[in-house]
Design a protein around this motif. Structure first.
Motif, mmCIF file in Angstrom:
data_model
loop_
_atom_site.group_PDB
_atom_site.id
_atom_site.type_symbol
_atom_site.label_atom_id
_atom_site.label_comp_id
_atom_site.label_asym_id
_atom_site.label_seq_id
_atom_site.Cartn_x
_atom_site.Cartn_y
_atom_site.Cartn_z
ATOM 1 N N ASN A 1 60.603 -20.351 68.498
ATOM 2 C CA ASN A 1 61.167 -19.610 69.735
ATOM 3 C C ASN A 1 62.700 -19.997 69.652
ATOM 4 O OD1 ASN A 1 58.596 -18.645 70.422
ATOM 5 N ND2 ASN A 1 58.095 -20.130 71.786
ATOM 6 N N LEU A 2 62.975 -21.232 69.428
ATOM 7 C CA LEU A 2 64.295 -21.642 69.535
ATOM 8 C C LEU A 2 64.955 -21.321 68.465
ATOM 9 C CD1 LEU A 2 63.808 -25.301 71.263
ATOM 10 C CD2 LEU A 2 64.641 -22.902 72.367
ATOM 11 N N MET A 3 64.416 -21.576 67.232
ATOM 12 C CA MET A 3 65.103 -21.173 65.908
ATOM 13 C C MET A 3 64.663 -20.128 65.061
ATOM 14 S SD MET A 3 67.651 -23.657 66.068
ATOM 15 C CE MET A 3 68.206 -24.223 64.511
ATOM 16 N N PRO A 4 64.397 -18.842 65.697
ATOM 17 C CA PRO A 4 63.805 -17.652 65.024
ATOM 18 C C PRO A 4 64.420 -17.332 63.433
ATOM 19 C CG PRO A 4 65.206 -16.815 66.681
ATOM 20 C CD PRO A 4 65.352 -18.229 67.043
ATOM 21 N N ASN A 5 65.569 -17.538 63.309
ATOM 22 C CA ASN A 5 65.971 -17.205 62.005
ATOM 23 C C ASN A 5 66.154 -18.358 60.887
ATOM 24 O OD1 ASN A 5 66.431 -14.469 62.950
ATOM 25 N ND2 ASN A 5 68.314 -15.254 64.143
ATOM 26 N N ILE A 6 65.754 -19.697 61.268
ATOM 27 C CA ILE A 6 65.708 -20.899 60.232
ATOM 28 C C ILE A 6 64.459 -21.081 60.213
ATOM 29 C CG2 ILE A 6 66.841 -22.825 59.998
ATOM 30 C CD1 ILE A 6 69.120 -22.209 61.800
ATOM 31 N N PRO A 7 63.917 -21.186 59.171
ATOM 32 C CA PRO A 7 62.283 -21.637 58.723
ATOM 33 C C PRO A 7 62.432 -23.081 58.522
ATOM 34 C CG PRO A 7 63.545 -20.725 56.807
ATOM 35 C CD PRO A 7 64.477 -20.400 57.689
ATOM 36 N N LEU A 8 61.402 -23.581 59.159
ATOM 37 C CA LEU A 8 61.209 -25.127 59.151
ATOM 38 C C LEU A 8 60.954 -25.681 57.818
ATOM 39 C CD1 LEU A 8 61.370 -27.515 61.111
ATOM 40 C CD2 LEU A 8 58.992 -27.115 61.473
ATOM 41 N N GLU A 9 61.645 -26.402 57.450
ATOM 42 C CA GLU A 9 61.289 -26.883 56.011
ATOM 43 C C GLU A 9 59.963 -27.717 55.483
ATOM 44 O OE1 GLU A 9 64.929 -29.037 55.037
ATOM 45 O OE2 GLU A 9 66.156 -27.012 54.875
ATOM 46 N N ARG B 1 57.242 -30.358 58.065
ATOM 47 C CA ARG B 1 56.405 -30.992 59.267
ATOM 48 C C ARG B 1 57.417 -32.044 59.771
ATOM 49 N NH1 ARG B 1 55.908 -33.431 62.885
ATOM 50 N NH2 ARG B 1 54.204 -33.671 64.259
ATOM 51 N N ILE B 2 57.715 -33.053 58.730
ATOM 52 C CA ILE B 2 58.423 -34.193 59.277
ATOM 53 C C ILE B 2 59.970 -33.945 58.575
ATOM 54 C CG2 ILE B 2 58.731 -36.572 58.981
ATOM 55 C CD1 ILE B 2 56.315 -35.845 60.367
ATOM 56 N N THR B 3 60.920 -33.639 59.197
ATOM 57 C CA THR B 3 62.427 -33.304 58.797
ATOM 58 C C THR B 3 63.250 -33.514 59.760
ATOM 59 O OG1 THR B 3 63.590 -31.402 58.063
ATOM 60 C CG2 THR B 3 61.776 -30.776 59.442
ATOM 61 N N LYS B 4 64.666 -33.714 59.467
ATOM 62 C CA LYS B 4 65.613 -33.961 60.386
ATOM 63 C C LYS B 4 66.170 -32.709 61.043
ATOM 64 C CE LYS B 4 67.651 -37.788 57.789
ATOM 65 N NZ LYS B 4 67.514 -38.892 58.761
ATOM 66 N N GLN B 5 65.495 -31.536 60.611
ATOM 67 C CA GLN B 5 65.675 -30.179 61.326
ATOM 68 C C GLN B 5 65.250 -30.379 62.710
ATOM 69 O OE1 GLN B 5 63.712 -27.657 58.252
ATOM 70 N NE2 GLN B 5 65.329 -26.193 58.756
ATOM 71 N N TRP B 6 64.253 -31.142 63.194
ATOM 72 C CA TRP B 6 63.986 -31.293 64.591
ATOM 73 C C TRP B 6 65.184 -31.590 65.369
ATOM 74 C CZ3 TRP B 6 59.758 -28.694 65.790
ATOM 75 C CH2 TRP B 6 58.736 -28.508 64.840
ATOM 76 N N GLN B 7 66.068 -32.443 64.812
ATOM 77 C CA GLN B 7 67.367 -32.872 65.624
ATOM 78 C C GLN B 7 67.901 -31.748 66.276
ATOM 79 O OE1 GLN B 7 69.083 -36.392 63.666
ATOM 80 N NE2 GLN B 7 66.919 -36.619 62.851
ATOM 81 N N GLN B 8 67.900 -30.612 65.412
ATOM 82 C CA GLN B 8 68.820 -29.413 65.749
ATOM 83 C C GLN B 8 68.309 -28.838 67.274
ATOM 84 O OE1 GLN B 8 69.247 -26.841 62.662
ATOM 85 N NE2 GLN B 8 68.791 -28.096 61.132
ATOM 86 N N ILE B 9 66.920 -29.296 67.497
ATOM 87 C CA ILE B 9 66.861 -28.761 69.048
ATOM 88 C C ILE B 9 66.581 -29.722 69.896
ATOM 89 C CG2 ILE B 9 65.794 -26.368 68.114
ATOM 90 C CD1 ILE B 9 62.870 -27.837 68.255
ATOM 91 N N GLY B 10 67.043 -30.924 69.444
ATOM 92 C CA GLY B 10 67.289 -32.184 70.536
ATOM 93 C C GLY B 10 66.141 -33.199 70.466
#
Length: 324
Positions: A161-169, A171-180
């Protein structure tokens, strides 16, 4: 200075309340003789529909010395603590309450045709609020589990919902920090508020997807940014406190006046309002850094509590978002 004034006034308020409770039976007797109406009738007919009426009716029921009414209040509290299905509310709560009061107070519907409906609306608001409290608490106590498929799906949907154009690499990833979120695994951030916090965030990002992504862009501001997901969890905690303390009754009782039964969606909407307004509050203040978060949140909560003290309080989403 203002807080000191309220503290100084508390003893006087408690004293006056004690005097009122002492003389209450005499006042009730006099008014009944003068108006030929019981207290509940006077409240239902005399107070405006919504928070003030519901609050006064609730107080009257809880202060009643009549055994049948005391038993009614006890039974309704027991029923609502178990969150019965909405289809049973009329039969198990509203009708039971109306029939008991009509019988105990000897109110004849033929001569008071409007009483049952008006009193029933009060009961709907009072006791579906209690049901909402119980259900919210159950969600709060339900801890996030990475082994629960439904929990995992909700978390992934929040990302989409928050990052519709960026796939999550992963389940455990630093990407989660992008949404806070704070770390690589967001499940650790939900400990205090459990699934309630995740459901709040997911509702906001699903029902107001464009607004949610706009607020996400605010949170990523290089100077005035903040951790959206963590802030969202803190707002869940705030919404829960306001509900549990009864400070949110003004909003929810007024909401019940037009929407009838209260349910979890109404709590989610309340949360959305708080999160949206907090973002506006934060951007307006332009704090220097995240270290000021507690101070900003405290000021924000005080402004919300001040609004709840108004009898006509009713929070509505205002989706006029501004640019970063």
């Amino acid at each position: 200075m203002k807080n000191q004034y309220h503290q100084d006034m508390l003893p006087l308020s408690n004293y006056l309340n004690t005097i009122y409770l002492f003389f209450r039976p005499l006042i009730k007797w006099f008014l009944h003789r003068f108006t030929n109406l019981c207290e509940l009738q006077r409240l239902v007919y005399g107070a405006p529909d919504g928070y003030r009426r519901y609050k006064l009716v609730e107080r009257s029921l809880y202060l009643s010395k009549r055994p049948q009414i005391k038993n009614l209040v006890y039974c309704l509290n027991e029923i609502t603590s178990h969150c019965i299905p909405e289809s049973l509310i009329d039969a198990e709560i509203t009708t039971r309450a109306i029939d008991t009061i009509l019988n105990v107070k000897k109110i004849k519907p033929k001569y008071h045709p409007g009483f049952s409906d008006a009193f029933g609306r009060c009961i709907d608001g009072i006791y579906t609020y209690k049901m909402l409290e119980s259900y919210v608490e159950k969600l709060r106590l339900q801890q996030y589990s990475s082994e629960n498929f439904e929990h995992e799906q909700k978390l992934l949907l929040l990302w989409n919902n928050l990052m519709p154009n960026i796939p999550l690499e992963n389940r455990i990833t630093k990407q989660w920090q992008q949404i806070g979120f704070q770390g690589d695994d967001p499940s650790t951030d939900f400990r205090g508020m459990g699934i309630l916090a995740l459901d709040n965030l997911l509702f906001f990002s699903s029902e107001y997807s464009g607004t949610a992504r706009h607020i996400l862009s605010h949170s990523q501001h290089p100077k005035y940014g903040y951790t959206l997901a963590v802030v969202g969890i803190n707002i869940t905690h705030m919404a829960w406190r306001l509900l549990k303390s009864g400070q949110a009754k003004s909003h929810f009782y007024n909401l019940s006046r037009t929407h009838g039964y209260l349910n979890i969606e109404h709590f989610h909407q309340f949360y959305c309002y708080l999160l949206y307004e907090f973002d506006s509050f934060w951007i307006k203040l332009k704090p220097n850094n995240l270290m000021e978060f507690n101070n900003v949140q405290e000021r924000f909560e005080k402004s919300i509590v001040k609004s709840t003290e108004k009898e006509n309080c009713l929070f509505k989403m205002n989706l006029s978002v501004e640019n970063v």
